[in-house]
Structures are given as structure tokens and as C-alpha cells.
Design an enzyme around this catalytic site. Structure first.
Site, PDB file in Angstrom:
ATOM      1  N   LYS A 189      -8.213  11.454 -46.803  1.00 55.71           N
ATOM      2  CA  LYS A 189      -7.159  12.297 -46.206  1.00 55.71           C
ATOM      3  C   LYS A 189      -7.008  11.891 -44.756  1.00 55.71           C
ATOM      4  O   LYS A 189      -8.003  11.805 -44.029  1.00 55.71           O
ATOM      5  CB  LYS A 189      -7.567  13.759 -46.330  1.00 55.71           C
ATOM      6  CG  LYS A 189      -6.766  14.752 -45.518  1.00 55.71           C
ATOM      7  CD  LYS A 189      -6.969  16.146 -46.093  1.00 55.71           C
ATOM      8  CE  LYS A 189      -7.382  17.126 -45.021  1.00 55.71           C
ATOM      9  NZ  LYS A 189      -7.485  18.506 -45.555  1.00 55.71           N
ATOM     10  N   ASP A 243      -1.733  24.387 -48.140  1.00 61.11           N
ATOM     11  CA  ASP A 243      -3.020  24.813 -47.582  1.00 61.11           C
ATOM     12  C   ASP A 243      -2.771  26.122 -46.834  1.00 61.11           C
ATOM     13  O   ASP A 243      -2.885  27.199 -47.408  1.00 61.11           O
ATOM     14  CB  ASP A 243      -3.558  23.698 -46.673  1.00 61.11           C
ATOM     15  CG  ASP A 243      -4.824  24.072 -45.896  1.00 61.11           C
ATOM     16  OD1 ASP A 243      -5.366  23.200 -45.199  1.00 61.11           O
ATOM     17  OD2 ASP A 243      -5.250  25.235 -45.959  1.00 61.11           O
TER      18      ASP A 243
HETATM   19  O1  LIG Z   1     -13.824  17.907 -43.504  1.00 64.15           O
HETATM   20  C1  LIG Z   1     -13.401  19.063 -43.534  1.00 64.15           C
HETATM   21  O2  LIG Z   1     -14.116  20.079 -43.451  1.00 64.15           O
HETATM   22  C2  LIG Z   1     -11.900  19.281 -43.611  1.00 64.15           C
HETATM   23  C3  LIG Z   1     -11.360  19.195 -42.248  1.00 64.15           C
HETATM   24  C4  LIG Z   1      -9.903  19.494 -42.260  1.00 64.15           C
HETATM   25  O3  LIG Z   1      -9.119  18.731 -42.776  1.00 64.15           O
HETATM   26  C5  LIG Z   1      -9.457  20.705 -41.634  1.00 64.15           C
HETATM   27  C6  LIG Z   1     -10.370  21.533 -41.069  1.00 64.15           C
HETATM   28  C7  LIG Z   1      -9.954  22.729 -40.400  1.00 64.15           C
HETATM   29  C8  LIG Z   1      -8.652  23.023 -40.299  1.00 64.15           C
HETATM   30  C9  LIG Z   1      -7.681  21.980 -40.492  1.00 64.15           C
HETATM   31  O4  LIG Z   1      -7.624  21.269 -39.301  1.00 64.15           O
HETATM   32  C10 LIG Z   1      -8.010  20.940 -41.541  1.00 64.15           C
HETATM   33  C11 LIG Z   1      -7.276  21.239 -42.831  1.00 64.15           C
HETATM   34  O5  LIG Z   1      -6.096  21.602 -42.747  1.00 64.15           O
HETATM   35  O6  LIG Z   1      -7.818  21.080 -43.929  1.00 64.15           O
HETATM   36 MG   LIG Z   2      -5.106  21.155 -44.512  1.00 70.01          MG
END
Ligand SMILES: O=C(O)CCC(=O)C1=CC=C[C@@H](O)[C@@H]1C(=O)O
Ligand SMILES: [Mg+2]
Length: 370
Positions: free
Chosen positions: A162, A239
Site C-alpha cells: 500500500k 476506510d
Molecule cells: O501499518 C499500519 O498500521 C497502517 C498505517 C496506515 O496506513 C494508516 C495508519 C493510520 C491512519 C492512516 O494514516 C492510515 C490508514 O488510512 O490506513
Molecule cells: Mg486508510
């Protein structure tokens, strides 16, 4: 369940590497760990996944701390809790505050599984002995740094990569990634950084054979997402827009997206996550477990829920060493061949390093429940 008390600890941990998204950069986690105790002294653990500031959602560590102390925990005093599902019922009158509610509910789920002598995965109805692991790469200042990070992730065996995007770091960057990695399972996460005015950008991203585009539009929208999804082939994954089973049902009915990122904290806990998993599974909709840069405690909850059938795609459940010089749990979460073994021990299946937890605690409070 003979619940006797809930303890809320606030701690700050430094992340191994800064994590940048379209709404900011995190170098530390200012987080809450919740402990649920019973009359035998057994402890269940939960993690509040809110960030230090209300920039991912309306919750932040401080708002969750107040919500827990002032509104959530008082509702559990002298309440009949025989199963973790009772927690979401008792807390239903409290609007949103999902991450605060989920942190307590998660601790009670871990405690209940330990009381039954079964793993949290088993308690939730998990079927997989291993879960596929994805990696989330933050926004890098240069394409060279991003290509390096993607190459390392491919080398490490992650089952999905991602990549965060934001205005100015999107199309050309992703074209460079696709030139270097034409066949890898790659997705992007925009964290609500765009609007329908960016339709041309999405039409161009649509040519890159991405697995999905996560949350391109506003954090609380499912109508504009419907229009964008109708205009592109690439599945939209929601999300931030999904806070409950009802949100997921409405979004799927509208056609606002084709994939759901189930984040336990965002939807208010494991009980609601199970309902969304069932909806997706019965609707033939792909779902995966999102991450919030958790410590091993929250990560263990994610691994457990990701073991259910309806979690069909790799989640953001990368190993502990990706985030922390030392995790709060032992053994740490590790990955082999792009997969994490689902623990079979009671509850989370990992031991919490209580001395480390206490040493990192900057403030705490305990509420007696009876
Ligand atoms: O590795 C992980 O824990 C996922 C990290 C990540 O993509 C996110 C963490 C926290 C909030 C967002 O910025 C983002 C998301 O949208 O999933
Ligand atoms: Mg996200």
C-alpha cells in the site's frame, strides 16, 4: 465475567521511522492501553488506536482519555457483563467515540477468551492458522526513496503493498512505481485528499492496474465515492467513511466502493467488526484488516480478527520490527513468507511485557466496576 476494574494507561512510544500520509507525519505514538481485570486477577488488554491529533478522524488520544473516564467506564460500573458483546450494548447510547469504546471492548474480549482458555481468534470464529500480510508505505519525499522502499517490501515477501498518495505525490510517482514493479499487488491510500474535481487524475490512475484506491474522497462521504466508483474500473476501498455496520451496508448498496477496510477501532470494536465481516462475506465483497500503527497489543487484536474467512485480502498487519525498536509483547509479531502465524494460546496469544508497559506509562487511572 466477574469484571472488577478497568485501568487506562497513557504512554508515548517513538516509531522506528516517521510515517507520512496526506494529513501529516507521525514520529511517535501517544496512545492508551486498557487493562480489564476480573476477580481472579486475570488481565485482558486493549489498545486505543487514535492518533495524537484528530486528523484521521474526530478522535484523538486526549479525547479518548476523557471519553473513557467521563462517559464510557462509568456506564460499566455495576453493569452485568457476561460476554464481550454486552460491552457494545452497554455503550450504544454513547454516540461515536468508537476508538475509545473499542479499546475497552477489546480488553474485555481478550479477558473473556483467557477466561474460556481459548485464543482470541477462536473466540471470534477465526478459521485461518496464518494471515497474509500487507505493508503500508508512507509518502516519501522522492521517487527514488519510494522505489527503494517498495523493492525492500517485495524482497521481504509482503503479499500486498500500500502506497500513500497526496496531491503532488501521486500519478507520476505511481507511474514510476509501475514501470519498476509492473506485476506486484499494489494499492494506493489517499486518506481523503481529493475531490470529484480530480476525476482526471483518477482516470489516469485507473490505467495502472492497482488493486484498489483507498478512501480517495472526503472522510465522511459515501455519495461522491459512488460517482467516482462509477467512473473508474479500479475498486474503491472505503476506510474513514465506514464507522459501523450500517455505514458499510449503505455504502455497498449505493455502490460507493467494492472493498471495505475493517479497522477495529474505527468501527467501535470487535463485535461490530464481526458484523461487518459477515456482511462482506455474505455479499461477496472483499475486506481486509486496516492498521493504525498499533503496538503489539493492538496488532494482536488485528491478527485475530484477520483470521476470519471474510478477511479476504492482506491487511496492514506488518511485523512489530517494522514499527518498534522493542514491542510491548513477547514474542513479537513476526512474518514468514508474507504470513503471520495466528497464535493459539489463550486470548491475544502473546505475553504483555508489564514492566515495559509500566515504565512507559506517563499517566494512568483505574475505575472499580463493582
Ligand atoms: O501499518 C499500519 O498500521 C497502517 C498505517 C496506515 O496506513 C494508516 C495508519 C493510520 C491512519 C492512516 O494514516 C492510515 C490508514 O488510512 O490506513
Ligand atoms: Mg486508510
Amino acid at each position: 465475567m466477574n469484571l472488577t476494574s478497568i485501568t487506562v494507561r497513557r504512554l508515548t512510544t517513538e516509531m522506528l521511522t516517521p510515517f507520512t500520509t496526506s494529513f501529516g507525519t507521525q514520529t511517535h505514538r501517544d496512545l492508551l492501553i486498557v487493562e480489564a481485570r476480573d476477580d481472579a486477577g486475570t488481565v485482558g488488554y486493549g489498545e486505543c488506536v487514535a492518533g495524537a491529533e484528530p486528523t484521521y478522524s474526530e478522535e484523538a488520544t486526549s479525547t479518548c482519555e476523557v471519553a473513557l473516564a467521563e462517559y464510557v467506564l462509568p456506564r460499566l460500573q455495576n453493569a452485568a457483563v457476561e460476554h464481550p458483546d454486552d460491552i457494545s450494548t452497554l455503550l450504544h447510547p454513547i454516540k461515536r467515540n468508537n476508538m475509545a469504546k473499542a479499546s475497552v471492548e477489546g480488553a474485555v474480549w481478550d479477558l473473556w477468551a483467557k477466561q474460556q482458555g481459548i485464543s482470541l481468534s477462536q473466540a471470534l470464529g477465526g478459521t485461518k492458522s496464518r494471515v497474509d500480510v500487507g505493508l503500508s508505505i508512507g509518502i516519501k519525499p522522492t521517487d527514488a526513496e519510494l522505489l527503494q522502499a517498495v523493492g525492500e517490501a517485495v524482497e521481504a515477501g509482503y503479499r500486498r503493498i500500500k502506497i500513500k498518495i497526496a496531491p503532488g505525490r501521486d500519478l507520476e510517482m505511481m507511474r514510476a512505481v509501475r514501470r519498476e514493479f509492473p506485476d506486484e499487488a499494489i494499492m494506493v491510500d489517499a486518506n481523503s485528499a481529493y475531490t470529484l474535481d480530480d476525476a482526471q487524475l483518477f482516470a489516469a490512475l485507473d490505467e495502472l492496474n492497482l488493486m484498489m484506491i483507498e478512501q480517495p474522497l472526503a472522510h465522511d462521504d459515501i455519495v461522491d465515492h459512488r460517482h467516482l466508483q462509477a467512473a473508474i474500473r479500479t475498486p474503491i476501498c472505503l476506510d474513514e467513511s465506514i464507522h459501523s455496520l450500517d455505514d458499510a451496508r449503505k455504502a455497498l448498496e449505493l455502490g460507493s466502493g467494492k472493498i471495505i477496510n475493517i479497522k477495529v477501532g474505527r468501527v467501535g470494536g470487535l463485535t461490530e467488526s464481526l458484523k461487518i465481516e459477515q456482511l462482506c462475506r455474505e455479499s461477496g465483497v472483499d475486506a481486509w484488516c486496516g492498521g493504525m500503527l498499533e503496538t503489539g497489543i493492538g496488532r494482536a487484536h488485528n491478527v485475530a480478527i484477520a483470521s476470519l474467512d471474510g478477511f479476504t485480502l492482506p491487511g496492514d498487519t506488518a511485523p512489530s520490527a517494522r514499527y518498534w525498536a522493542e514491542d510491548l509483547i513477547t514474542p513479537e509479531v513476526t512474518m514468514h513468507n508474507g504470513q503471520i502465524e495466528v497464535p493459539t494460546g489463550p486470548g491475544l496469544g502473546y505475553e504483555v511485557k508489564t514492566a515495559m508497559l509500566e515504565s512507559l506509562t506517563t499517566q494512568e487511572f483505574t475505575v472499580q466496576l463493582r
